[in-house]
Design a protein around this motif. Structure first.
Motif, PDB file in Angstrom:
ATOM      1  N   ILE A  55      64.291  52.207  45.003  1.00 19.88           N
ATOM      2  CA  ILE A  55      65.701  52.375  44.678  1.00 19.88           C
ATOM      3  C   ILE A  55      66.049  53.845  44.840  1.00 19.88           C
ATOM      4  O   ILE A  55      65.298  54.726  44.447  1.00 19.88           O
ATOM      5  CB  ILE A  55      65.981  51.928  43.221  1.00 19.88           C
ATOM      6  CG1 ILE A  55      65.658  50.447  43.042  1.00 19.88           C
ATOM      7  CG2 ILE A  55      67.422  52.205  42.828  1.00 19.88           C
ATOM      8  CD1 ILE A  55      66.513  49.514  43.852  1.00 19.88           C
ATOM      9  N   ASP A  56      67.210  54.092  45.422  1.00 17.80           N
ATOM     10  CA  ASP A  56      67.688  55.452  45.638  1.00 17.80           C
ATOM     11  C   ASP A  56      69.103  55.540  45.079  1.00 17.80           C
ATOM     12  O   ASP A  56      69.868  54.573  45.159  1.00 17.80           O
ATOM     13  CB  ASP A  56      67.677  55.757  47.142  1.00 17.80           C
ATOM     14  CG  ASP A  56      67.878  57.225  47.447  1.00 17.80           C
ATOM     15  OD1 ASP A  56      67.756  58.048  46.517  1.00 17.80           O
ATOM     16  OD2 ASP A  56      68.151  57.546  48.619  1.00 17.80           O
ATOM     17  N   SER A  57      69.450  56.669  44.514  1.00 16.70           N
ATOM     18  CA  SER A  57      70.803  56.888  44.014  1.00 16.70           C
ATOM     19  C   SER A  57      71.558  57.758  44.994  1.00 16.70           C
ATOM     20  O   SER A  57      71.049  58.784  45.441  1.00 16.70           O
ATOM     21  CB  SER A  57      70.772  57.564  42.645  1.00 16.70           C
ATOM     22  OG  SER A  57      70.220  56.703  41.700  1.00 16.70           O
ATOM     23  N   ARG A  58      72.741  57.345  45.316  1.00 21.56           N
ATOM     24  CA  ARG A  58      73.598  58.106  46.218  1.00 21.56           C
ATOM     25  C   ARG A  58      74.730  58.728  45.419  1.00 21.56           C
ATOM     26  O   ARG A  58      74.804  58.602  44.207  1.00 21.56           O
ATOM     27  CB  ARG A  58      74.150  57.178  47.313  1.00 21.56           C
ATOM     28  CG  ARG A  58      73.066  56.535  48.148  1.00 21.56           C
ATOM     29  CD  ARG A  58      72.414  57.577  49.053  1.00 21.56           C
ATOM     30  NE  ARG A  58      71.164  57.150  49.629  1.00 21.56           N
ATOM     31  CZ  ARG A  58      71.026  56.551  50.792  1.00 21.56           C
ATOM     32  NH1 ARG A  58      72.080  56.277  51.515  1.00 21.56           N
ATOM     33  NH2 ARG A  58      69.835  56.215  51.238  1.00 21.56           N
ATOM     34  N   ARG A  59      75.627  59.359  46.106  1.00 22.12           N
ATOM     35  CA  ARG A  59      76.698  60.031  45.387  1.00 22.12           C
ATOM     36  C   ARG A  59      77.598  59.026  44.679  1.00 22.12           C
ATOM     37  O   ARG A  59      77.657  57.860  45.065  1.00 22.12           O
ATOM     38  CB  ARG A  59      77.477  60.943  46.308  1.00 22.12           C
ATOM     39  CG  ARG A  59      78.397  60.291  47.261  1.00 22.12           C
ATOM     40  CD  ARG A  59      79.377  61.318  47.756  1.00 22.12           C
ATOM     41  NE  ARG A  59      79.123  61.655  49.142  1.00 22.12           N
ATOM     42  CZ  ARG A  59      80.050  62.102  49.959  1.00 22.12           C
ATOM     43  NH1 ARG A  59      81.271  62.272  49.543  1.00 22.12           N
ATOM     44  NH2 ARG A  59      79.766  62.387  51.193  1.00 22.12           N
ATOM     45  N   GLY A 114      77.030  57.777  41.872  1.00 19.10           N
ATOM     46  CA  GLY A 114      76.225  56.847  41.097  1.00 19.10           C
ATOM     47  C   GLY A 114      75.930  55.519  41.779  1.00 19.10           C
ATOM     48  O   GLY A 114      75.514  54.571  41.128  1.00 19.10           O
ATOM     49  N   LYS A 115      76.126  55.449  43.083  1.00 14.61           N
ATOM     50  CA  LYS A 115      75.852  54.217  43.812  1.00 14.61           C
ATOM     51  C   LYS A 115      74.345  54.031  43.973  1.00 14.61           C
ATOM     52  O   LYS A 115      73.620  54.972  44.231  1.00 14.61           O
ATOM     53  CB  LYS A 115      76.497  54.232  45.199  1.00 14.61           C
ATOM     54  CG  LYS A 115      77.991  54.418  45.182  1.00 14.61           C
ATOM     55  CD  LYS A 115      78.670  53.205  44.610  1.00 14.61           C
ATOM     56  CE  LYS A 115      80.176  53.396  44.668  1.00 14.61           C
ATOM     57  NZ  LYS A 115      80.894  52.260  44.170  1.00 14.61           N
ATOM     58  N   THR A 116      73.872  52.789  43.842  1.00 13.12           N
ATOM     59  CA  THR A 116      72.459  52.464  43.961  1.00 13.12           C
ATOM     60  C   THR A 116      72.210  51.786  45.297  1.00 13.12           C
ATOM     61  O   THR A 116      72.982  50.930  45.723  1.00 13.12           O
ATOM     62  CB  THR A 116      72.038  51.519  42.821  1.00 13.12           C
ATOM     63  OG1 THR A 116      72.391  52.116  41.571  1.00 13.12           O
ATOM     64  CG2 THR A 116      70.552  51.274  42.838  1.00 13.12           C
ATOM     65  N   ASP A 159      71.079  47.189  43.610  1.00 13.32           N
ATOM     66  CA  ASP A 159      69.685  47.065  43.174  1.00 13.32           C
ATOM     67  C   ASP A 159      69.220  45.625  43.417  1.00 13.32           C
ATOM     68  O   ASP A 159      69.592  44.713  42.687  1.00 13.32           O
ATOM     69  CB  ASP A 159      69.581  47.417  41.688  1.00 13.32           C
ATOM     70  CG  ASP A 159      68.164  47.421  41.185  1.00 13.32           C
ATOM     71  OD1 ASP A 159      67.243  47.102  41.954  1.00 13.32           O
ATOM     72  OD2 ASP A 159      67.955  47.754  40.005  1.00 13.32           O
TER      73      ASP A 159
END
Length: 99
Positions: free
Chosen positions: A31-35, A37-39, A80
């Motif tokens: 899992i990666d978080s983008r700007r 707070g998007k997953t 997610d």
């Protein structure tokens, strides 16, 4: 006359190359978080020589009901979806590793 696989020499109907390639690979799911707070679920470690990554991405997007893309040999799905992706990939014959 049917086509012959250039890798194993068997007819295309009996070719096992793609299934063997799936079993030998260890696919990483993270899992990666983008700007904002998007997953994003990232699927990495798929060898693009034996398996069509774009087709696999299309299958995963439809099974997870999410948007996504494939870039640089990685598949990225919006949201997610670790559990769903793990289940789908194992059903397809891949070995998975969740991080």
């Amino acid at each position: 006359m049917s086509e012959i696989c250039p890798i194993c020499g068997l007819p295309k109907e009996l070719c096992m190359c793609e299934e063997i390639a799936r079993e030998q690979q260890s696919v990483r799911i993270s899992i990666d978080s983008r700007r904002y707070g998007k997953t994003v679920t990232v699927i990495d470690g798929i060898d693009g020589n034996d398996i069509d990554i774009a087709d696999l991405a299309k299958t995963l997007k439809s099974r997870c009901a999410a948007g996504g893309t494939c870039k640089d040999g990685r598949i990225e799905l919006q949201g997610d979806h670790k559990k769903k992706v793990k289940a789908v990939l194992e059903e397809m014959g891949f070995r998975t590793e969740v991080r």
